[in-house]
Design a protein around this motif. Structure first.
Motif, mmCIF file in Angstrom:
data_model
loop_
_atom_site.group_PDB
_atom_site.id
_atom_site.type_symbol
_atom_site.label_atom_id
_atom_site.label_comp_id
_atom_site.label_asym_id
_atom_site.label_seq_id
_atom_site.Cartn_x
_atom_site.Cartn_y
_atom_site.Cartn_z
ATOM 1 N N UNK A 224 0.834 -1.213 0.000
ATOM 2 C CA UNK A 224 0.000 0.000 0.000
ATOM 3 C C UNK A 224 0.861 1.252 0.000
ATOM 4 N N UNK A 225 1.944 1.237 0.761
ATOM 5 C CA UNK A 225 2.858 2.383 0.743
ATOM 6 C C UNK A 225 3.516 2.541 -0.629
ATOM 7 N N UNK A 226 3.848 1.412 -1.251
ATOM 8 C CA UNK A 226 4.416 1.466 -2.604
ATOM 9 C C UNK A 226 3.415 2.088 -3.571
ATOM 10 N N UNK A 227 2.138 1.735 -3.428
ATOM 11 C CA UNK A 227 1.098 2.321 -4.269
ATOM 12 C C UNK A 227 1.039 3.831 -4.116
ATOM 13 N N UNK A 228 1.078 4.305 -2.875
ATOM 14 C CA UNK A 228 1.056 5.752 -2.633
ATOM 15 C C UNK A 228 2.232 6.424 -3.327
ATOM 16 N N UNK A 229 3.412 5.812 -3.211
ATOM 17 C CA UNK A 229 4.613 6.381 -3.828
ATOM 18 C C UNK A 229 4.502 6.367 -5.347
ATOM 19 N N UNK A 230 4.074 5.236 -5.918
ATOM 20 C CA UNK A 230 3.976 5.104 -7.380
ATOM 21 C C UNK A 230 3.021 6.139 -7.959
ATOM 22 N N UNK A 231 1.818 6.225 -7.387
ATOM 23 C CA UNK A 231 0.834 7.181 -7.895
ATOM 24 C C UNK A 231 1.286 8.623 -7.648
ATOM 25 N N UNK A 232 1.959 8.870 -6.526
ATOM 26 C CA UNK A 232 2.438 10.227 -6.232
ATOM 27 C C UNK A 232 3.503 10.658 -7.239
ATOM 28 N N UNK A 233 4.390 9.733 -7.600
ATOM 29 C CA UNK A 233 5.430 10.036 -8.595
ATOM 30 C C UNK A 233 4.783 10.327 -9.945
ATOM 31 N N UNK A 234 3.783 9.532 -10.321
ATOM 32 C CA UNK A 234 3.084 9.763 -11.597
ATOM 33 C C UNK A 234 2.460 11.149 -11.617
ATOM 34 N N UNK A 235 1.760 11.492 -10.538
ATOM 35 C CA UNK A 235 1.107 12.801 -10.474
ATOM 36 C C UNK A 235 2.126 13.930 -10.449
ATOM 37 N N UNK A 236 3.201 13.750 -9.699
ATOM 38 C CA UNK A 236 4.246 14.782 -9.601
ATOM 39 C C UNK A 236 4.912 15.013 -10.953
ATOM 40 N N UNK A 237 5.238 13.948 -11.661
ATOM 41 C CA UNK A 237 5.871 14.086 -12.975
ATOM 42 C C UNK A 237 4.927 14.748 -13.978
ATOM 43 N N UNK A 238 3.646 14.425 -13.871
ATOM 44 C CA UNK A 238 2.673 15.070 -14.766
ATOM 45 C C UNK A 238 2.576 16.562 -14.460
ATOM 46 N N UNK A 239 2.566 16.903 -13.177
ATOM 47 C CA UNK A 239 2.506 18.311 -12.802
ATOM 48 C C UNK A 239 3.764 19.065 -13.245
ATOM 49 N N UNK A 240 4.894 18.372 -13.275
ATOM 50 C CA UNK A 240 6.154 18.992 -13.721
ATOM 51 C C UNK A 240 6.247 19.054 -15.240
ATOM 52 N N UNK A 241 5.340 18.380 -15.947
ATOM 53 C CA UNK A 241 5.344 18.409 -17.402
ATOM 54 C C UNK A 241 6.248 17.390 -18.050
ATOM 55 N N UNK A 242 6.747 16.414 -17.278
ATOM 56 C CA UNK A 242 7.653 15.403 -17.840
ATOM 57 C C UNK A 242 6.943 14.090 -18.156
ATOM 58 N N UNK A 243 5.636 14.017 -17.884
ATOM 59 C CA UNK A 243 4.875 12.806 -18.178
ATOM 60 C C UNK A 243 3.511 13.216 -18.713
ATOM 61 N N UNK A 244 3.349 13.089 -20.013
ATOM 62 C CA UNK A 244 2.109 13.534 -20.650
ATOM 63 C C UNK A 244 1.705 12.564 -21.762
ATOM 64 N N UNK A 245 0.527 12.815 -22.331
ATOM 65 C CA UNK A 245 0.077 12.048 -23.475
ATOM 66 C C UNK A 245 -0.057 10.561 -23.214
ATOM 67 N N UNK A 246 0.392 9.751 -24.176
ATOM 68 C CA UNK A 246 0.285 8.304 -24.059
ATOM 69 C C UNK A 246 1.089 7.762 -22.890
ATOM 70 N N UNK A 247 2.232 8.358 -22.623
ATOM 71 C CA UNK A 247 3.074 7.901 -21.508
ATOM 72 C C UNK A 247 2.347 8.061 -20.179
ATOM 73 N N UNK A 248 1.607 9.152 -20.053
ATOM 74 C CA UNK A 248 0.836 9.394 -18.839
ATOM 75 C C UNK A 248 -0.267 8.350 -18.687
ATOM 76 N N UNK A 249 -0.942 8.038 -19.782
ATOM 77 C CA UNK A 249 -1.994 7.018 -19.748
ATOM 78 C C UNK A 249 -1.420 5.643 -19.427
ATOM 79 N N UNK A 250 -0.306 5.302 -20.052
ATOM 80 C CA UNK A 250 0.317 3.998 -19.794
ATOM 81 C C UNK A 250 0.784 3.880 -18.351
ATOM 82 N N UNK A 251 1.270 4.978 -17.790
ATOM 83 C CA UNK A 251 1.706 4.961 -16.392
ATOM 84 C C UNK A 251 0.532 4.624 -15.473
ATOM 85 N N UNK A 252 -0.645 5.165 -15.769
ATOM 86 C CA UNK A 252 -1.850 4.864 -14.983
ATOM 87 C C UNK A 252 -2.204 3.379 -15.087
#
Length: 276
Positions: A224-252
């Motif tokens: 569960x802690x790993x899940x929090x970290x994984x999803x937080x990294x995905x959201x943080x990278x998207x907010x920073x503009x380094x994860x968008x488009x298809x890569x963002x969808x695949x990460x989800x």
């Protein structure tokens, strides 16, 4: 009857505090004014209830409640809520307010469901069961939010491929736009992260009270802690503009697979998560 009412009101405070954290997170990440107003209203309600209980306790004991660890934790939680409200209203220090409220929520949970509180309460066993119920409810709500982000990610990929291959037809007109699916993904995991974090805090408190021997390194807890970290990294990278488009969808999609593994395999190998 008065003790039972007090116990229920303390539970209500914890729930209000937890929900306010969700909206504070959304406000911090997405700068949503409505989320900020809701979070402030909920936290204001928590502060009012805390203050009323604090005043009644002072009147009843004829002293300031800081002489025991149990009393000190409550006063500390009240101070944190007070400080966070002052910082939010007068200084707009959003990130500081969010962090303060995380700490405040943890200590409020510790106070409400502390062993000494359970022992003194006429509904002690009920409090333990209800803590477990709240923990599971928030966990399931977080899974629902992550599932919604998974659905939005699939829709996003579908539209991207249809547009790229120029196979868009009228039958797809009812689908949300690429922008809407991307926003849906972001809001869903934002809600999911905060709900899962709250669930983990409540779950650890329940395990400490109810189980004679438990390890924080239980596979379900670690997962569960790993899940929090994984999803937080995905959201943080998207907010920073380094994860968008298809890569963002695949990460989800990959993150949702991690969630499924944790839900089924983690529950099977866990030492005490048999109710899942």
């Amino acid at each position: 009857m008065a003790d039972i009412t007090m116990a229920r009101l303390h539970e209500a405070m914890v729930i209000l505090y937890a929900v306010s954290l969700v909206f504070y997170f959304l406000d911090y990440v997405y700068k949503e004014k409505k989320a900020a107003k809701i979070a402030m209203s909920l936290l204001g309600g928590v502060w009012v209830l805390q203050t009323v209980f604090l005043v009644f306790y002072i009147i009843e004991t004829q002293r300031f409640p800081v002489l025991t660890l149990f009393e000190g934790i409550y006063f500390y939680a009240w101070l944190l809520v007070t400080v966070s409200l002052v910082l939010r209203i007068f200084y707009r220090f959003d990130f500081a307010v969010f962090l303060i409220n995380i700490i405040g929520f943890i200590f409020m949970t510790i106070h409400t469901f502390a062993p000494v509180q359970i022992e003194r309460s006429p509904v002690g066993e009920s409090l333990i069961s209800e803590l477990l119920l709240i923990h599971i409810s928030f966990a399931i709500l977080s899974y629902a939010a992550f599932s919604l982000s998974f659905v939005f990610s699939l829709l996003n990929l579908l539209q991207y491929r249809l547009l790229k291959r120029k196979k868009w037809t009228k039958q797809w007109n009812s689908l949300p736009s690429l922008g809407q699916t991307e926003k849906g993904m972001s809001i869903s995991i934002g809600v999911g992260i905060s709900l899962l974090f709250v669930s983990l805090v409540l779950g650890l408190q329940w395990a400490y009270i109810a189980l004679f021997d438990f390890s924080i390194f239980d596979l379900k807890i670690v997962g569960s802690f790993i899940l929090v970290v994984v999803y937080s990294v995905i959201l943080w990278r998207h907010q920073k503009g380094t994860l968008n488009g298809m890569s963002y969808s695949l990460a989800h999609i990959y993150a949702f697979l991690v969630l499924l593994i944790n839900f089924f395999l983690g529950s099977r190998l866990s030492e005490f998560h048999f109710w899942y």
